[in-house]
Design a protein around this motif. Structure first.
Motif: not given
Length: 451
Positions: A366, A339, A309, A341
């Motif tokens: 992202r 991914v 991640t 934010a």
């Protein structure tokens, strides 16, 4: 799960957040059933509704509030007389919730399974119990538990967090790092195998830190735990999630490579690909160190899948930092990537950093990375075509061409894609040998292999 007698209080539970929270929810259910409460899947039937919450990021807090308000309707429309919030959001806000969410009757921090029966037997009136999370009991094999994931089960091997990343409040919500005794974990795994688990997934805030808090004389490690689990009878396979790139040892690599019951799967959150941002995050590794590690993992563990991640929009992240992350992802070629934010909160150290990135910029970053990752994932999945794997069959797919679905060792539950399977009479819970003959971005297409 619906059961009741005239004298039993009926309880419904909503579990939110990560799989570590799911384990807590299963322990709460086990404690309630053992304590004489009846459980229902229908909130309209429940006299008490429990929400086991996540409070890690703003989106999780918002989701929890929405669920609290939704469940509060059953006080007017159903039989509900008491609404209980437990878990991370309860720990984060504590007594503030009495005023902020007056719909609640009880707020309990992590470790609720220890006290839930006694608290529910108290007279009505607002109750708030959120002690230091480091005092919450570790999971034990002897604790009653109701598993909610057929054919798979999670075991929490540690509690709390050993690190202090600047963007994270887990240490505040879950307390100091504490590992469970190896023998107790093995005992619980044995119980779960008898229950019917064909895959057992080890989870913690950092599974690769398992045992670091033990004294040197009694120190054990994740590779030793996996080796001990593999000595249990049966065909159940084992997977570990949520590792740390800094703590992948040669012994762990050798164990993953030599033990056929250990999934060839490494979940190692990297968080970023810019050394400057990594340092600001409090991560103690560099881009090049991680790339060398991934190369070593792939060289040591045959046909391994790498999951990670990353976090975009961290305060101070420039276009140059972001481009370094994009290049890092393209070079590492992860099999699975999530991914996120950046989510700000006053309680975390990164809140005090300058130059916060606008939310819409973080979201665009992202989406940009995930768009490029789709091509990488498709290429990696295409490389699996023609290979043979063992898939845990989990149910019928509804697709007449591929009537069953399951997970190979390359695919973790919930977060990754699935394997769609051609075959006949594949009972859920079976470990079936399959040959991959097609792939898309997330899923594999396979057929059962003739034995």
């Amino acid at each position: 799960m619906n059961s009741n007698t005239d004298n039993q209080e009926i309880v419904h539970l909503v579990s939110l957040g990560c799989v570590r929270n799911l384990v807590d929810s299963e322990l709460i259910l086990g404690a309630l059933a053992s304590g004489g409460f009846a459980l229902t899947e229908d909130p309209a039937e429940a006299e008490t509704i429990i929400i086991n919450s996540c409070g890690f990021v703003r989106a999780a807090v918002d989701e929890t509030i929405d669920v609290v308000l939704e469940m509060a309707h059953y006080k007017e429309e159903g039989r509900c007389q008491r609404l209980v919030l437990c878990g991370c959001m309860a720990q984060r806000y504590g007594k503030e919730l009495e005023e902020a969410l007056p719909e609640l009757d009880m707020v309990i921090g992590p470790g609720a399974h220890k006290d839930i029966v006694e608290l529910l037997r108290r007279p009505t009136g607002f109750i708030c119990q959120v002690p230091d999370p480091s005092t919450a009991p570790l999971q034990q094999a002897s604790f009653p538990r109701i598993c909610s994931t057929p054919h798979m089960a999670y075991i929490k091997i540690s509690e709390g967090c050993p690190d202090r990343c600047t963007f994270c409040m887990i240490p505040q919500l879950r307390g100091a790092w504490r590992s469970r005794p190896l023998d107790d974990i093995v005992e619980e795994a044995g119980n779960l195998i008898q229950w019917g688990a064909k895959e057992i997934i080890l989870v913690a805030q950092d599974t690769t830190a398992y045992g670091l808090d033990f004294d040197k004389q009694n120190r054990t490690s994740l590779d030793q735990l996996l080796s001990s689990l593999c000595r249990l009878e049966g065909e159940t396979r084992f997977r570990f999630l949520y590792g740390h790139p800094n703590r992948v040892t040669d012994a762990l690599l050798e164990t993953a490579a030599s033990q056929p019951r250990v999934c060839s799967y490494f979940d190692l959150p990297v968080q970023h690909g810019s050394d400057r941002i990594l340092k600001m995050m409090g991560r103690k590794n560099t881009r090049d160190e991680m790339l060398r590690l991934f190369e070593k993992i792939r060289a040591t563990v045959p046909d391994v899948a790498l999951r990670t991640t990353a976090l975009v929009g961290f305060p101070g992240e420039t276009e140059e930092d972001f481009n370094q992350l994009v290049e890092f992802v393209q070079e590492a070629r992860f099999d699975h990537l999530g991914v996120f934010a950046y989510s700000d909160a006053e309680e975390i150290p990164s809140h005090r950093l300058p130059n916060h990135v606008p939310e819409d910029t973080a979201v665009k970053r992202r989406d940009y990375i995930m768009d490029r990752q789709n091509t990488i994932s498709l290429d990696n999945n295409a490389d699996r075509v023609g290979k043979i794997y063992t898939a845990l069959v989990l149910g019928e797919s509804g697709d007449p061409e591929y009537p069953y679905w399951g997970k190979t060792c390359l695919q973790a539950p919930d977060v990754d894609g699935v394997t769609l399977i051609q075959g006949e009479d594949l009972e859920p819970g079976r470990l079936a040998r399959v040959t991959v003959h097609g792939a898309d971005v997330y899923d594999l297409l396979a057929e059962t292999k003739d034995e």
